[in-house]
Write an enzyme that holds these catalytic residues in place. Sequence first.
Site, PDB file in Angstrom:
ATOM      1  N   LYS A 179      34.442  39.551  45.180  1.00  0.00           N
ATOM      2  CA  LYS A 179      34.458  38.233  44.709  1.00  0.00           C
ATOM      3  C   LYS A 179      33.883  37.106  45.864  1.00  0.00           C
ATOM      4  O   LYS A 179      33.186  36.270  45.506  1.00  0.00           O
ATOM      5  CB  LYS A 179      35.763  37.852  44.288  1.00  0.00           C
ATOM      6  CG  LYS A 179      36.257  38.440  43.121  1.00  0.00           C
ATOM      7  CD  LYS A 179      37.692  38.322  42.789  1.00  0.00           C
ATOM      8  CE  LYS A 179      38.109  39.503  41.623  1.00  0.00           C
ATOM      9  NZ  LYS A 179      39.740  39.231  41.673  1.00  0.00           N
TER      10      LYS A 179
ATOM     11  N   GLY B 138      37.230  42.839  26.297  1.00  0.00           N
ATOM     12  CA  GLY B 138      36.216  42.657  25.127  1.00  0.00           C
ATOM     13  C   GLY B 138      36.981  42.261  23.844  1.00  0.00           C
ATOM     14  O   GLY B 138      36.582  41.256  23.096  1.00  0.00           O
TER      15      GLY B 138
ATOM     16  N   GLU C 129      46.586  48.264  38.892  1.00  0.00           N
ATOM     17  CA  GLU C 129      45.932  49.542  38.507  1.00  0.00           C
ATOM     18  C   GLU C 129      46.643  50.923  38.771  1.00  0.00           C
ATOM     19  O   GLU C 129      47.579  50.978  39.928  1.00  0.00           O
ATOM     20  CB  GLU C 129      44.516  49.634  38.570  1.00  0.00           C
ATOM     21  CG  GLU C 129      43.708  48.314  38.544  1.00  0.00           C
ATOM     22  CD  GLU C 129      43.057  48.353  37.001  1.00  0.00           C
ATOM     23  OE1 GLU C 129      43.229  49.426  36.324  1.00  0.00           O
ATOM     24  OE2 GLU C 129      42.869  47.192  36.802  1.00  0.00           O
TER      25      GLU C 129
ATOM     26  N   LYS D 260      32.600  42.089  38.526  1.00  0.00           N
ATOM     27  CA  LYS D 260      32.295  41.481  39.959  1.00  0.00           C
ATOM     28  C   LYS D 260      31.724  42.703  41.072  1.00  0.00           C
ATOM     29  O   LYS D 260      30.606  42.213  41.967  1.00  0.00           O
ATOM     30  CB  LYS D 260      33.534  41.115  40.651  1.00  0.00           C
ATOM     31  CG  LYS D 260      34.674  42.235  40.745  1.00  0.00           C
ATOM     32  CD  LYS D 260      36.022  41.795  40.391  1.00  0.00           C
ATOM     33  CE  LYS D 260      36.315  41.509  39.082  1.00  0.00           C
ATOM     34  NZ  LYS D 260      37.656  41.118  38.568  1.00  0.00           N
TER      35      LYS D 260
ATOM     36  N   LEU E  45      35.042  47.205  24.765  1.00  0.00           N
ATOM     37  CA  LEU E  45      36.029  46.752  24.101  1.00  0.00           C
ATOM     38  C   LEU E  45      37.590  46.881  24.513  1.00  0.00           C
ATOM     39  O   LEU E  45      38.128  47.325  23.612  1.00  0.00           O
ATOM     40  CB  LEU E  45      35.855  47.160  22.564  1.00  0.00           C
ATOM     41  CG  LEU E  45      34.431  46.632  21.965  1.00  0.00           C
ATOM     42  CD1 LEU E  45      34.435  47.281  20.330  1.00  0.00           C
ATOM     43  CD2 LEU E  45      34.642  45.093  21.632  1.00  0.00           C
ATOM     44  N   GLY E  46      37.505  46.949  25.713  1.00  0.00           N
ATOM     45  CA  GLY E  46      38.799  47.050  26.481  1.00  0.00           C
ATOM     46  C   GLY E  46      39.656  45.548  26.200  1.00  0.00           C
ATOM     47  O   GLY E  46      39.334  45.051  25.078  1.00  0.00           O
TER      48      GLY E  46
ATOM     49  N   GLY F 172      38.875  35.168  37.552  1.00  0.00           N
ATOM     50  CA  GLY F 172      39.251  35.155  35.906  1.00  0.00           C
ATOM     51  C   GLY F 172      39.018  33.780  35.227  1.00  0.00           C
ATOM     52  O   GLY F 172      37.890  33.472  35.191  1.00  0.00           O
TER      53      GLY F 172
ATOM     54  N   VAL G 193      34.599  36.419  39.138  1.00  0.00           N
ATOM     55  CA  VAL G 193      35.402  35.702  40.103  1.00  0.00           C
ATOM     56  C   VAL G 193      36.437  34.645  39.673  1.00  0.00           C
ATOM     57  O   VAL G 193      36.374  33.816  38.964  1.00  0.00           O
ATOM     58  CB  VAL G 193      34.523  34.825  41.128  1.00  0.00           C
ATOM     59  CG1 VAL G 193      35.320  34.288  42.020  1.00  0.00           C
ATOM     60  CG2 VAL G 193      33.329  35.646  41.658  1.00  0.00           C
TER      61      VAL G 193
END
Lengths: 442, 442
Positions: free
Chosen positions: B214, B23, B199, B114, B19-20, B143, B141
């Site tokens: 991807k 999610g 990130e 992915k 549930l990030g 989005g 792949v």
Amino acid sequence: MTTTAPLRTAPLRIAIAGLGTVGAGVIRLLATNAGIISARAGRRIEVVAVSARDRSKNRGVDISGFAWEDDMSALARRDDVDVVVELVGGSDGPALALSRAALSAGKALVTANKAMIAHHGLELAELAEANNVALKFEAAVAGGIPVIKGLREGTSANALTKVYGILNGTCNYILSTMERTGADFADVLAEAQARGFAEADPAFDIEGVDAAHKLAILSAIGFGTRVDFAGVRVCGITQVRAADIAQADALGFVIRLIGEADVEDTEDGPRLLQRVRPCLVARGHPLSAVDGPTNAVVAEGNFSGRLLFQGAGAGDGPTASAVAADLIDIARDEVGAPFSIPVAQLAALPPAEPGHRTERTYIRFMVKDRPGVLAEITAAMRDGNVSIESLIQQGRGNAAGEVMVAMVTHEGQEANVSAALTLLEGSESLTGEPLVLPILPL
Amino acid sequence: MTTTAPLRTAPLRIAIAGLGTVGAGVIRLLATNAGIISARAGRRIEVVAVSARDRSKNRGVDISGFAWEDDMSALARRDDVDVVVELVGGSDGPALALSRAALSAGKALVTANKAMIAHHGLELAELAEANNVALKFEAAVAGGIPVIKGLREGTSANALTKVYGILNGTCNYILSTMERTGADFADVLAEAQARGFAEADPAFDIEGVDAAHKLAILSAIGFGTRVDFAGVRVCGITQVRAADIAQADALGFVIRLIGEADVEDTEDGPRLLQRVRPCLVARGHPLSAVDGPTNAVVAEGNFSGRLLFQGAGAGDGPTASAVAADLIDIARDEVGAPFSIPVAQLAALPPAEPGHRTERTYIRFMVKDRPGVLAEITAAMRDGNVSIESLIQQGRGNAAGEVMVAMVTHEGQEANVSAALTLLEGSESLTGEPLVLPILPL
């Protein structure tokens, strides 16, 4: 591990009505890519019968292995046919009769016929749903681009806020050629006809009707509304001059024929806005880079954001690719509602009145080269409550003694522009109808 | 006329693991667009159970109506669940265990993972096929762009000649920001991290691994080959300097990280070429206009011609859109082979050796500012049989006393460039590894 996925030996048997370039292209594609197609479809796709006007014509493909029907409607009655592929064209007449007959006989129908789907798509979809067979028309919109699938399945989880794009390759070829060469409309049209990018009778294309057919189909799938071709406001490209394109270029824009649709919530409930018109497209916009006979469709979803689908909008190869993709879907037993949701659930929305909407606008006047003309025009703009962002008057008149006055307005209500132009109706200063081109938002 | 298409009242019941932001996005989307989704899916899609690390965390969505499982693998054992949605991430570990358990239990699986599909997609697809359930990974792949569907179904009638595109939004954001601002890589990366476009540990993105995941998935679907992540040749963007971007700009190019794949027929049979590398992209190419965290995929089919799919490559909304589209397909009973053809029929192709292929190349050297360096470099090019189209030496050295020498070669074999650079290995004139960037053909 061995797969237990169902493998079938029975081929999907198809009949093709119409053996023009697209029909011949489908036959060529199914032969050339037979191995790949069988693997992906899970079974062979086999042409069983064909029908066209002239049996003996050389089409570059061998049709001797297929049954021939002089009367194309006989294809719908053959027991050895699972799918009828209608590539005859025309919104009514034989194409429609064949389509009705095929679906009524429990056969799936694949068609590239945008005019027929725009006019009779709902009736045909009801027939398909009642007979629990597929009706597919990927090739009817934007040639080889899988945009019907893109909207029907790719963006299916979204409420779309807007669908718009370049839907007619002929117009786009003409406009981008005018842009590149500086030539005027009539000359480029003649050249396009000579090169096969425009029909001998180009009216359907250049008047925007073909784009309107496609837009009406896209709207129905994108917004879950009943197909409403009559509700499309259409303006073609015949009034666009080389000077407009040069002027747009100087301002950082290109001119493209854009079909656009959205649903507007009004006090009286939702309304569907559909229109086709030449627009100024800023160079940073993805549609500005779409040149030649290419098509491109943008769908904006409330979760997906902006999606762009682009590719060849016509031609035998791309169109055959779309027809065959539909056949593979049918071979895979994908028999969903043709317009994504059943016809009975499609909303019947009245057309929206866009007058209160705001946009920036390019307005071009051809005027007599005499004192007071600018004052007359700008006074009308003021009285119509149109705010002018920039205005350019061409230095010298053309051979006809006309001068071009072009302006870009600040964002304002469309109705105000109409009101201002009404004030100029009958003015002796103007030598013709002004041209109004909206500026597509980035 | 009333429709007899099957209307079902049983909802499709899903469980979500993870549930990030994605999610939570899926939960928000299913609630926001519930009406549209039911209409298009033919039945309601209902979240039944969820699992994540921390039950009490505020995610901006109400999960009180869903069953909670501390142990996510329990989701695969629930009798009230038809589909497990895996949004945990990581190529192995809990995500893989859950996915195996769900498919083995006869539940459909939807995933955005992915890395897992690139490494274990074939095993999972075999499980799905054996249990006759769906395995779908549109969100893995590009989005929100329906490109898995585009290749699996849209171009299904084509033999693809090439698939390539911009597959990593972080790299594209960094490169297009460097282009716009003139800033260097490290500064833009730091800014991208601060703004959430990269990130905290950016290695997977900037080293090209994410794009390679991807690409491996797209190749399998596009060419009917077994997923071969290990066979992807990967080069990231960390060596690209602001000066390279400026130099490319002067030559009419932008720099983009491109993943590309094709199948080459060799004397020893077909081979699969897959690579991810920064390329020079000419301004006229549709990929040159793809800025920021946008993704775009080009597929070239033997009948469709060139198709472009473009949109948001990441983000909770677009990714949720792709996950939910998969769920709607499953609700519509579209349970085809995950990689378009059954795993057993996918071809196992050895990786291609591209050395004999020809391309134009940009080569940049950082060299000491002293006499004879240019002679040394150009002699190596001559001896490697590399033909130079243009060469620029920067006028003045930088703070480190380095001078940049950049050249564009004529079209020539890749192996020749490698050979020429081998001749320069260990040269005292060079202050670092040369950067070799191919020029993407128009």
